[in-house]
Design an enzyme around this catalytic site. Structure first.
Site, mmCIF file in Angstrom:
data_model
loop_
_atom_site.group_PDB
_atom_site.id
_atom_site.type_symbol
_atom_site.label_atom_id
_atom_site.label_comp_id
_atom_site.label_asym_id
_atom_site.label_seq_id
_atom_site.Cartn_x
_atom_site.Cartn_y
_atom_site.Cartn_z
ATOM 1 N N SER A 8 0.840 -1.200 0.000
ATOM 2 C CA SER A 8 0.000 0.000 0.000
ATOM 3 C C SER A 8 0.874 1.249 0.000
ATOM 4 O O SER A 8 1.610 1.515 0.954
ATOM 5 C CB SER A 8 -0.916 0.010 1.225
ATOM 6 O OG SER A 8 -1.558 1.267 1.282
ATOM 7 N N HIS A 33 -0.991 -1.040 -4.503
ATOM 8 C CA HIS A 33 -2.298 -0.748 -3.895
ATOM 9 C C HIS A 33 -2.358 0.741 -3.589
ATOM 10 O O HIS A 33 -1.516 1.283 -2.864
ATOM 11 C CB HIS A 33 -2.485 -1.575 -2.622
ATOM 12 C CG HIS A 33 -3.823 -1.411 -1.980
ATOM 13 N ND1 HIS A 33 -4.940 -2.112 -2.404
ATOM 14 C CD2 HIS A 33 -4.245 -0.620 -0.966
ATOM 15 C CE1 HIS A 33 -5.983 -1.763 -1.657
ATOM 16 N NE2 HIS A 33 -5.585 -0.844 -0.780
ATOM 17 N N ASP A 35 -4.618 3.850 -2.174
ATOM 18 C CA ASP A 35 -5.763 4.191 -1.324
ATOM 19 C C ASP A 35 -6.205 5.633 -1.548
ATOM 20 O O ASP A 35 -5.483 6.564 -1.191
ATOM 21 C CB ASP A 35 -5.381 4.021 0.147
ATOM 22 C CG ASP A 35 -5.221 2.562 0.527
ATOM 23 O OD1 ASP A 35 -6.189 1.799 0.342
ATOM 24 O OD2 ASP A 35 -4.124 2.187 0.990
ATOM 25 N N GLY A 142 -9.429 3.931 6.534
ATOM 26 C CA GLY A 142 -9.115 5.332 6.799
ATOM 27 C C GLY A 142 -7.654 5.580 7.140
ATOM 28 O O GLY A 142 -7.125 6.642 6.839
ATOM 29 N N PHE A 143 -7.023 4.593 7.741
ATOM 30 C CA PHE A 143 -5.646 4.815 8.201
ATOM 31 C C PHE A 143 -4.810 3.547 8.052
ATOM 32 O O PHE A 143 -5.334 2.445 8.205
ATOM 33 C CB PHE A 143 -5.631 5.233 9.677
ATOM 34 C CG PHE A 143 -6.465 6.454 9.945
ATOM 35 C CD1 PHE A 143 -5.931 7.725 9.783
ATOM 36 C CD2 PHE A 143 -7.797 6.327 10.327
ATOM 37 C CE1 PHE A 143 -6.713 8.856 10.010
ATOM 38 C CE2 PHE A 143 -8.590 7.453 10.552
ATOM 39 C CZ PHE A 143 -8.043 8.720 10.398
ATOM 40 N N GLY A 144 -3.533 3.751 7.797
ATOM 41 C CA GLY A 144 -2.592 2.640 7.852
ATOM 42 C C GLY A 144 -2.217 2.381 9.305
ATOM 43 O O GLY A 144 -2.526 3.182 10.198
ATOM 44 N N GLY A 176 -5.451 -4.422 5.574
ATOM 45 C CA GLY A 176 -5.430 -3.852 6.919
ATOM 46 C C GLY A 176 -4.766 -4.759 7.937
ATOM 47 O O GLY A 176 -5.195 -5.895 8.134
ATOM 48 N N GLY A 177 -3.687 -4.282 8.534
ATOM 49 C CA GLY A 177 -3.035 -5.034 9.607
ATOM 50 C C GLY A 177 -2.368 -6.325 9.162
ATOM 51 O O GLY A 177 -2.173 -7.234 9.969
ATOM 52 N N SER A 198 2.028 -0.478 6.387
ATOM 53 C CA SER A 198 3.030 -0.153 7.402
ATOM 54 C C SER A 198 4.003 -1.307 7.646
ATOM 55 O O SER A 198 5.184 -1.069 7.897
ATOM 56 C CB SER A 198 2.343 0.258 8.708
ATOM 57 O OG SER A 198 1.419 -0.724 9.100
HETATM 58 C C1 DX5 Z 1 -6.735 1.493 5.133
HETATM 59 C C2 DX5 Z 1 -6.202 1.276 3.758
HETATM 60 C C3 DX5 Z 1 -5.088 0.309 3.712
HETATM 61 C C4 DX5 Z 1 -3.854 0.704 4.484
HETATM 62 C C5 DX5 Z 1 -3.294 -0.557 5.049
HETATM 63 O O1 DX5 Z 1 -7.913 2.190 5.060
HETATM 64 O O2 DX5 Z 1 -7.207 0.795 2.898
HETATM 65 O O3 DX5 Z 1 -4.748 -0.054 2.371
HETATM 66 O O4 DX5 Z 1 -2.871 1.343 3.709
HETATM 67 O O5 DX5 Z 1 -2.274 -0.245 5.917
HETATM 68 P P1 DX5 Z 1 -1.678 -1.291 6.937
HETATM 69 O O6 DX5 Z 1 -1.123 -2.432 6.128
HETATM 70 O O7 DX5 Z 1 -0.620 -0.496 7.634
HETATM 71 O O8 DX5 Z 1 -2.796 -1.719 7.831
HETATM 72 ZN ZN ZN Z 2 -6.630 -0.081 0.896
#
Ligand code: DX5
Ligand code: ZN
Length: 216
Positions: A8, A33, A35, A142-144, A176-177, A198
């Site tokens: 991502s 990917h 976002d 919404g967030f990494g 995610g995660g 991340s």
């Molecule tokens: C979250 C995004 C993800 C994000 C994943 O809303 O859709 O693609 O970048 O980040 P990680 O791998 O750190 O959870």
């Molecule tokens: Zn995503």
């Protein structure tokens, strides 16, 4: 099929975006990917067309665009023109989901639908045969850098079962995660594409981390 890895770009260093794009080009990653967040559908704003076009200029792999925006239909054509190969919309953002999927296909892109952690897999029953991919969110979008929600593993199994009992060719992506531990469980449950932000970009050697995710 061997699972695919989609780093991502949200977690990359935006001041060195070309460097990070080249790192992905030269790694064992399969997709980029991307976002896109509008600050309305999700409580964060990421980036839009100029950044996507800049990535596309250098990227040598499939561009997987994850739209976290309201009214995605309005922008489908522009995402096609900006280089998206796979376009994912959220079920929760599409009152006319079947029409949206057709619109994405009409521009020559693969169509995918994402589900929030609280949304049942069963809502896709009537469109699953039209889909190229289902995206199971394993965090609230919404967030990494958020913690993996374990129930995503059950949802991957449910999605796999739905695909198998229909004529669907859809593959399953999870976002995610994702790390080596959660990634392994997801692959065992039937996931085909793992998004990792991340875990890749915060690691000392992102290229090596991608190899580890690919080879697990
Ligand atoms: C979250 C995004 C993800 C994000 C994943 O809303 O859709 O693609 O970048 O980040 P990680 O791998 O750190 O959870
Ligand atoms: Zn995503």
């Amino acid at each position: 099929m061997k699972h695919l890895i989609a780093p991502s770009v949200l977690s990359c260093d935006f001041a060195n975006i070309q460097r990070d794009v080249e790192m992905i080009n030269n790694s064992e990653a399969d997709w980029f990917h991307i976002d896109v967040m509008d600050g309305v559908f999700v409580p964060n704003i990421s980036f839009g067309f100029p950044v996507l076009k800049a990535i596309k200029k250098h990227a040598k792999k499939t561009i997987d665009v994850h739209l976290m925006i309201v009214n995605p239909d309005q922008y489908v054509e522009e995402f096609a023109k900006s280089g998206a190969d796979v376009l994912t919309v959220h079920y929760e953002a599409c009152p006319h989901l079947h029409r949206t999927i057709q619109l994405i296909h009409s521009f020559g892109m693969k169509a995918a639908v994402a589900l929030h952690p609280h949304t049942n897999v069963s809502v896709l029953e009537n469109v699953i045969e039209d889909l190229d991919m289902v995206l199971i969110m394993s965090v609230n979008p919404g967030f990494g850098g958020q913690k993996f929600i374990d129930n995503a593993i059950n949802k991957v199994k449910q999605t796999k079962a739905l695909i198998e009992r229909t004529n669907s060719n859809a593959i399953i992506e999870v976002d995610g995660g994702v790390n080596l531990e959660t990634g392994k469980k997801l692959i065992d449950a039937g996931a085909d594409v793992l998004v990792a932000g991340s875990f890749v970009f915060n690691s000392p050697n992102p290229n090596e981390t991608i190899t580890q995710l690919k080879e697990m």
